[in-house]
Design a protein around this motif. Structure first.
Motif, short mmCIF file in Angstrom:
data_model
loop_
_atom_site.label_atom_id
_atom_site.label_comp_id
_atom_site.label_asym_id
_atom_site.label_seq_id
_atom_site.Cartn_x
_atom_site.Cartn_y
_atom_site.Cartn_z
N ASP A 1 -16.76 -2.54 10.55
CA ASP A 1 -17.50 -1.30 10.69
C ASP A 1 -16.62 -0.13 10.23
OD1 ASP A 1 -19.67 0.27 11.29
OD2 ASP A 1 -19.95 -0.58 13.28
N GLY A 2 -17.17 1.07 10.31
CA GLY A 2 -16.42 2.26 9.92
C GLY A 2 -15.26 2.51 10.87
N LEU A 3 -14.41 3.46 10.52
CA LEU A 3 -13.28 3.83 11.37
C LEU A 3 -13.78 4.54 12.63
CD1 LEU A 3 -11.00 5.37 8.58
CD2 LEU A 3 -10.70 3.15 9.66
N SER A 4 -12.92 4.65 13.62
CA SER A 4 -13.22 5.53 14.75
C SER A 4 -13.26 6.96 14.24
CB SER A 4 -12.16 5.37 15.84
OG SER A 4 -10.92 5.90 15.38
N ARG B 1 -7.80 -3.38 2.57
CA ARG B 1 -6.68 -2.80 3.32
C ARG B 1 -6.47 -3.54 4.63
NH1 ARG B 1 -2.64 -1.72 4.68
NH2 ARG B 1 -1.54 0.26 4.89
N LEU B 2 -7.57 -3.95 5.27
CA LEU B 2 -7.45 -4.72 6.50
C LEU B 2 -6.81 -6.08 6.22
CD1 LEU B 2 -8.06 -5.17 9.52
CD2 LEU B 2 -10.31 -6.04 8.83
N ALA B 3 -7.23 -6.74 5.13
CA ALA B 3 -6.68 -8.05 4.80
C ALA B 3 -5.18 -7.97 4.54
CB ALA B 3 -7.40 -8.62 3.58
N VAL B 4 -4.74 -6.91 3.86
CA VAL B 4 -3.30 -6.73 3.62
C VAL B 4 -2.56 -6.60 4.95
CG1 VAL B 4 -1.57 -5.18 2.64
CG2 VAL B 4 -3.62 -5.73 1.34
N GLU B 5 -3.13 -5.82 5.87
CA GLU B 5 -2.49 -5.64 7.18
C GLU B 5 -2.45 -6.95 7.95
OE1 GLU B 5 -0.59 -3.50 10.29
OE2 GLU B 5 -0.85 -3.19 8.13
N VAL B 6 -3.52 -7.73 7.89
CA VAL B 6 -3.53 -9.04 8.56
C VAL B 6 -2.43 -9.92 7.98
CG1 VAL B 6 -4.86 -11.17 8.86
CG2 VAL B 6 -5.96 -8.96 9.19
N GLY B 7 -2.31 -9.92 6.64
CA GLY B 7 -1.26 -10.71 6.02
C GLY B 7 0.12 -10.25 6.44
N ARG B 8 0.31 -8.94 6.55
CA ARG B 8 1.61 -8.41 6.96
C ARG B 8 1.95 -8.85 8.38
NH1 ARG B 8 4.00 -4.86 9.89
NH2 ARG B 8 2.05 -4.20 10.87
N VAL B 9 0.97 -8.73 9.29
CA VAL B 9 1.21 -9.13 10.68
C VAL B 9 1.49 -10.63 10.77
CG1 VAL B 9 0.15 -9.32 12.96
CG2 VAL B 9 -0.16 -7.24 11.61
N ALA B 10 0.68 -11.42 10.05
CA ALA B 10 0.87 -12.87 10.10
C ALA B 10 2.23 -13.29 9.57
CB ALA B 10 -0.24 -13.56 9.30
N PRO C 1 0.82 -1.22 0.00
CA PRO C 1 0.00 0.00 0.00
C PRO C 1 0.85 1.26 0.00
CG PRO C 1 -0.77 -1.58 1.63
CD PRO C 1 0.55 -2.07 1.16
N ALA C 2 0.32 2.29 -0.64
CA ALA C 2 1.06 3.55 -0.75
C ALA C 2 1.00 4.37 0.53
CB ALA C 2 0.50 4.38 -1.91
N THR C 3 0.03 4.08 1.41
CA THR C 3 -0.14 4.87 2.63
C THR C 3 -0.27 3.94 3.83
OG1 THR C 3 -2.54 4.90 2.27
CG2 THR C 3 -1.26 6.78 1.43
N PRO C 4 0.07 4.42 5.03
CA PRO C 4 -0.07 3.57 6.23
C PRO C 4 -1.54 3.34 6.55
CG PRO C 4 0.52 5.82 6.84
CD PRO C 4 0.62 5.75 5.35
N ILE C 5 -1.79 2.24 7.24
CA ILE C 5 -3.16 1.92 7.64
C ILE C 5 -3.55 2.82 8.82
CG2 ILE C 5 -2.50 0.11 9.27
CD1 ILE C 5 -4.98 -1.46 8.17
N LEU C 6 -4.79 3.26 8.85
CA LEU C 6 -5.27 4.15 9.91
C LEU C 6 -6.44 3.52 10.64
CD1 LEU C 6 -5.26 7.74 8.33
CD2 LEU C 6 -3.97 6.99 10.30
N GLY C 7 -6.34 3.43 11.95
CA GLY C 7 -7.48 3.05 12.77
C GLY C 7 -7.92 1.62 12.67
N ARG C 8 -7.08 0.73 12.13
CA ARG C 8 -7.48 -0.67 11.98
C ARG C 8 -6.58 -1.62 12.78
NH1 ARG C 8 -12.62 -0.40 10.59
NH2 ARG C 8 -13.05 0.18 8.42
N VAL D 1 -18.21 12.15 11.01
CA VAL D 1 -19.39 11.49 11.59
C VAL D 1 -20.52 11.44 10.58
CG1 VAL D 1 -21.18 11.71 13.36
CG2 VAL D 1 -18.79 12.06 13.97
N ARG D 2 -20.76 12.57 9.87
CA ARG D 2 -21.82 12.58 8.87
C ARG D 2 -21.56 11.58 7.75
NH1 ARG D 2 -24.84 16.87 7.68
NH2 ARG D 2 -25.70 15.41 6.13
N ALA D 3 -20.28 11.36 7.42
CA ALA D 3 -19.91 10.38 6.40
C ALA D 3 -19.84 8.98 6.97
CB ALA D 3 -18.57 10.76 5.78
N GLU D 4 -20.20 8.84 8.26
CA GLU D 4 -20.25 7.56 8.96
C GLU D 4 -18.90 6.85 8.97
OE1 GLU D 4 -24.49 5.89 9.08
OE2 GLU D 4 -24.14 6.31 6.97
N CYS D 5 -17.84 7.63 8.83
CA CYS D 5 -16.47 7.13 8.98
C CYS D 5 -16.15 5.98 8.03
CB CYS D 5 -16.21 6.70 10.44
SG CYS D 5 -16.42 8.04 11.63
N VAL D 6 -16.81 5.96 6.87
CA VAL D 6 -16.54 4.93 5.86
C VAL D 6 -15.33 5.38 5.03
CG1 VAL D 6 -17.43 3.74 3.84
CG2 VAL D 6 -18.95 4.24 5.77
#
Length: 953
Positions: free
Chosen positions: A402-405, A299-308, A262-269, A436-441
């Motif tokens: 769910d959405g981000l914090s 993006r979450l799956a990539v991070e899981v793979g990286r950690v694993a 990924p070109a950017t770091p993962i945020l809030g996951r 919040v209005r964008a529901e953190c998606v």
């Protein structure tokens, strides 16, 4: 020892500890000695490498710099003397050497058809470039070495892009190549690879756009045309002959990591990634991450793979199915990544303890189910799937994303919009509101971020619906179904059955989250031929409806993009009259059920009135227009709940509409009349045009009201009598209270205490309060005891009996900690403020007011607001802050003129008279008091907080 050259020159014991080695001269010397790979560099050569035009002091400067490097690196690594030096590089890790080694390994793997290994090697090369090679070095020799490093990087870029294309992962290649060609570059090969990637994804118009951009760029810069192979591809696209290129047939090489970079770091996951890794680690062999499009599943799956891979040393195979169209594609793509053939996938995984990630599975779910069964048949293989829908296989663990914090979502907006730190701080509140209005998606935030470069966050929030409906991503790679908010929802909606789409349109009538019971009611009203539970399950499985992730709560919600799509799509039928009726009936009856179970003074009742406010507003409006019987029969509990939340104007408006509009039985009208009378008796002065009619209607039916509503009627008339200054009648009203239950008895005692205090009969009021405390102790009613103790404390303060007052209020404070209701806490806290004021502790008094303000209990009623201002003003006068006191005092007097001063007792009036006299408020008041903007809680807190802080110190 680690040395970095592919970025700022650094050195350290390992990569994490690498630090700068000094200024430009030590950095240049270290870089060139490292690049010499252990060879001795004569002193004259080193001088030429560092200076294009050597100075007289160059020789001495080299010796000084070498001395400093020896201290950092150790004398055993840097050898030599006055004629030259060498660095023992076989004892070092050098990022440039590692990158070159990986590139050679990748080229060999690619030539052998081992695409996964080639892809991994290219990513290892690129990961070592953390900035401009040999950054900050300025000599011509440094530029030569920099160009050599950039050439190495360019080879890795080409290799990665070609491997992704051959592995049928062209969508990733597009994302990667778009960032490369965005840099100042005339590299035609990269443009050609980008065109090939678009062709493989069947995005031909975009491939043509790339060609047109390259043609114009070459003409402007060099006066030439694109090379022959690019022209040929362009011609094939125009002729309709361009087709996705078949993947190379791989050889059977070792399995290796094939995660995207990924070109950017993962945020809030971080927490989500850990939870998924733990699920896999607990022996769950199949985990499916589900959620709506754009939620960040990939993006979450990539991070899981990286950690694993990093922490568990587990090989990970990332299979991107975004370009798959049928079962054969699914198996072919997986086989390419696993470096085998489709019918040999199981055998290739035997004994490898592999984590296989199948990404973007929803559009080929049947094929993924079959592939997953094959993968799970191999011992030691775990499968992680990302999809909008679960597989529904035995043993499948579903992780609903769910959405981000709010914090992470806000940071994402800041990063993507390119805000500086000062800009982000200045807009923090508005950015959080937008998140919040964008529901953190994440996808929604990504698509909104470009607008922040031209508009303020508040403006973007104001145009949110327009932007969500119209924004299309033109800068980053997305598949067709991720290119806009509407496209994300539309893909899922079109997979739904007709009954599910009809149900979705109907459910959009509900505001906020909703229970399964509410969903079943609405779905049934929308279409009687469909099973409500089956349809609801289908919508959840398609991620058109999400479960609310709260422990012990089964509720659902519709994300805002889904609502927008449903309201604007011809494929989604709008709610009809039957649905509107069902919605109004369900919510009004549901509040009735809570009322019957718990009563109107319970936390459950308060919570429901507050949480379902939008639905109750909608239900009452509909009932007023279409079913007045429903409004009369069941709307009264909503009105009473709104009265409890101090929404007096709304209560008065709706009650007036009902009482003037006809309909309703006498007893139904009486309930509405009581709500109206309470709203005009417990707030600032009202025109109360309906007061005579409401008094008459309630009086006529008083004997037929149940005990709760009879008590409310007495209380409402009691307050009106106080407003009108008829305190003797107010006192007499309490004798008419039905003493059938403890609540009524305690209310009567409290009313008598209030009336006696207002009449100046303080000693009698204190005796009555003592009786109330004794009764509540014997009955165990904590809430009533808090009121009784608070009343007792207040009257003891008025009598100057401060020790007795403190004893009563201390006990009340202990009780409020276990109750936590706003009005009770306010009563006790403000009486503690009066006590400290009388004892000569103004800063302590201000601290009690601040506690009320910080607890968001400001102006729970008009009297409480007046007390906050009076205590604050007197305390500010005593601490010598006359300017702040004048500001608060003016606000206090204006509120008194526009409110109901008759509700105040002599003790409070005495303090207000003192304030007015000390500050000469009658002379200082602005003539434009009618245009006065009332002070809010934050403004008052801002004036008193500095003095509270001094008290704490």
């Amino acid at each position: 020892m680690f040395i970095r050259l592919l970025g700022p020159v650094l050195a350290g014991n390992d990569e994490d500890q690498a630090r700068p080695v000094g200024g430009q001269i030590p950095s240049a010397l270290l870089a060139h000695l490292t690049l010499a790979r252990g060879r001795v560099l004569p002193l004259e050569a080193l001088i030429d490498f560092v200076w294009d035009a050597p100075t007289d002091t160059a020789r001495n400067a080299v010796h000084v710099a070498v001395s400093g490097l020896r201290k950092k690196l150790g004398p055993e690594l840097l050898q030599g003397g006055r004629t030259g030096y060498r660095l023992l590089t076989d004892m070092l890790r050098v990022d440039a050497e590692e990158a070159e080694s990986f590139l050679q390994e990748g080229e060999r793997a690619f030539a052998a058809g081992n695409l996964a290994a080639s892809l991994t090697a290219s990513e290892e090369v690129l990961a070592r470039f953390v900035g401009e090679p040999l950054a900050a070095l300025k000599s011509s020799r440094s530029q030569i070495e920099r160009d050599r490093a950039l050439s190495l990087r360019r080879s890795a870029v080409v290799m990665r892009a070609e491997a992704l294309i051959e592995l049928h992962r062209a969508a990733q290649a597009i994302e990667f190549l778009r960032m490369e060609v965005a840099k100042p570059s005339l590299d035609e090969q990269l443009y050609e690879l980008l065109m090939r990637s678009f062709v493989q994804c069947d995005r031909l118009p975009e491939a043509l756009d790339v060609y047109d951009r390259l043609r114009k760029l070459l003409a402007a810069e060099l006066g030439t045309d694109p090379r022959a192979s690019i022209k040929e591809l362009f011609t094939r696209i125009l002729a309709g002959d361009a087709r996705p290129e078949p993947a190379l047939q791989p050889s059977f090489g070792p399995l290796s990591l094939s995660l995207p970079s990924p070109a950017t770091p993962i945020l809030g996951r971080d927490r989500d990634a850990r939870e998924v890794v733990e699920q896999v680690g607990r022996g769950n062999r199949l985990v499916t991450v589900v959620g709506p499009g754009g939620m960040g599943k990939t993006r979450l799956a990539v991070e899981v793979g990286r950690v694993a891979s990093k922490e568990e040393q587990r090989p990970v195979a990332f299979v991107d199915l975004v370009s798959a169209r049928d079962q054969s594609d699914v198996w072919a793509i997986a086989a390419n990544v696993l470096v085998t053939e489709p019918d040999a996938i199981g055998a290739a995984l035997e004994g490898r303890r592999m984590l296989v990630i199948l990404d973007n599975a929803e559009h080929v779910l049947d094929a993924v189910v079959e592939l997953t069964k094959r993968l799970l048949a191999v011992s030691g293989t775990n499968v992680l799937i990302t999809s909008r829908s679960p597989l529904r296989l035995v043993g499948e663990v579903i992780f609903d994303l769910d959405g981000l914090s709010v914090d992470a979502a806000t940071q994402l907006l800041v990063d993507r919009a390119g805000y500086r730190k000062s800009e982000a701080l200045a807009s923090q509140s508005d950015l959080r509101n937008l998140a919040v209005r964008a529901e953190c998606v994440p996808l929604t935030l990504e698509l909104l971020a470009p607008s922040l470069q031209w508009e303020q966050p508040a403006e973007v929030t104001g145009r949110l619906e327009e932007l969500l409906l119209s924004t299309v991503d033109e800068s980053l790679d997305r598949t067709a179904r991720h290119s806009s908010i509407l496209a994300v929802v539309e893909w899922s909606a079109l997979q739904a059955s007709e009954a599910a789409r009809r149900a979705l349109g109907a459910l959009c009538i509900i505001q906020g989250s909703f229970s399964e019971s509410a969903a079943r009611t609405i779905i049934t009203a929308a279409g009687k031929n469909a099973s409500a539970r089956i349809v609801l399950t289908e919508l959840v499985n398609l991620s058109l409806i999400k479960r609310v992730q709260e422990p012990g709560v089964l509720k659902f919600k519709i994300l805002e993009p889904v609502r927008l799509y449903a309201r604007n799509s011809p494929d989604i039928p709008p709610p009809g009259a039957a649905v509107e009726s069902a919605h109004a009936s369900h919510y009004l009856l549901a509040l009735d059920d809570v009322y019957q179970l718990f009563g109107s003074q319970s936390d459950e009742f308060d919570t429901m009135v507050r949480d379902e406010d939008a639905n109750f507003r909608q239900a009452v409006r509909w009932a007023l227009a279409h079913d007045t019987d429903l409004a009369f029969t069941h709307g009264r509990n909503v009105l009473w709940g709104w009265y409890g939340l101090a929404r007096h104007h709304e209560v008065q408006t709706i009650c007036s509409d009902l009482l003037e509009g006809g309909g309703g039985t006498p007893d139904q009208k009486a309930y509405i009349a009581v709500c109206y009378l309470a709203s005009i008796g417990d707030s600032a002065k009202s025109t109360a045009s309906m007061k005579p009619l409401a008094l008459d209607l309630a009086e006529q039916q008083a004997d037929f009201l149940d005990d709760d509503w009879h008590r409310r009627w007495i209380g409402a008339v009691f307050q009106i009598a106080r407003q009108e200054g008829d305190l003797e009648y107010a006192l007499e009203l309490m004798t008419r209270m039905r003493m059938t239950n403890p609540t009524s008895r305690h209310y009567a005692i409290s009313g008598r205490v209030t009336a006696l205090s207002s009449l100046g009969r303080t000693a009698e009021a204190a005796e009555e309060a003592e009786r109330g405390v004794a009764e509540t102790r014997s009955e165990g009613d904590r809430t009533s005891r808090v009121y009784a103790l608070s009343n007792l404390g207040y009257n003891r303060i008025a009598m100057g009996q401060y020790e007795l007052a403190e004893r009563a209020l201390s006990e009340a404070l202990q009780l409020t900690e276990g109750i936590g209701r706003a009005v009770e806490q306010e009563c006790v806290e403000l009486n503690c403020g009066w006590l400290e004021l009388e004892r000569g502790h103004p800063q302590a008094a201000l601290e009690w007011v601040a506690r009320t303000l910080k607890g968001q209990r400001w102006a729970a009623d008009w009297g409480g607001c007046i007390e906050c201002l009076a205590i604050s003003c007197q305390s500010l006068i005593q601490v010598g802050d006359r300017d702040a006191a004048l500001q608060v005092g003016q606000d206090l007097i204006i509120r008194l003129k526009t409110g109901s001063a008759e509700l105040l007792d002599p003790y409070a009036v005495r303090h207000i008279d003192q304030i007015s006299s000390l500050l000469n408020l009658d002379d200082n008041l602005n003539d434009n008091s009618d245009q006065h903007h009332p002070m809010d809680d934050s403004e008052l807190l801002g004036l008193i907080q500095p003095w509270c802080d001094k008290e704490q110190k």
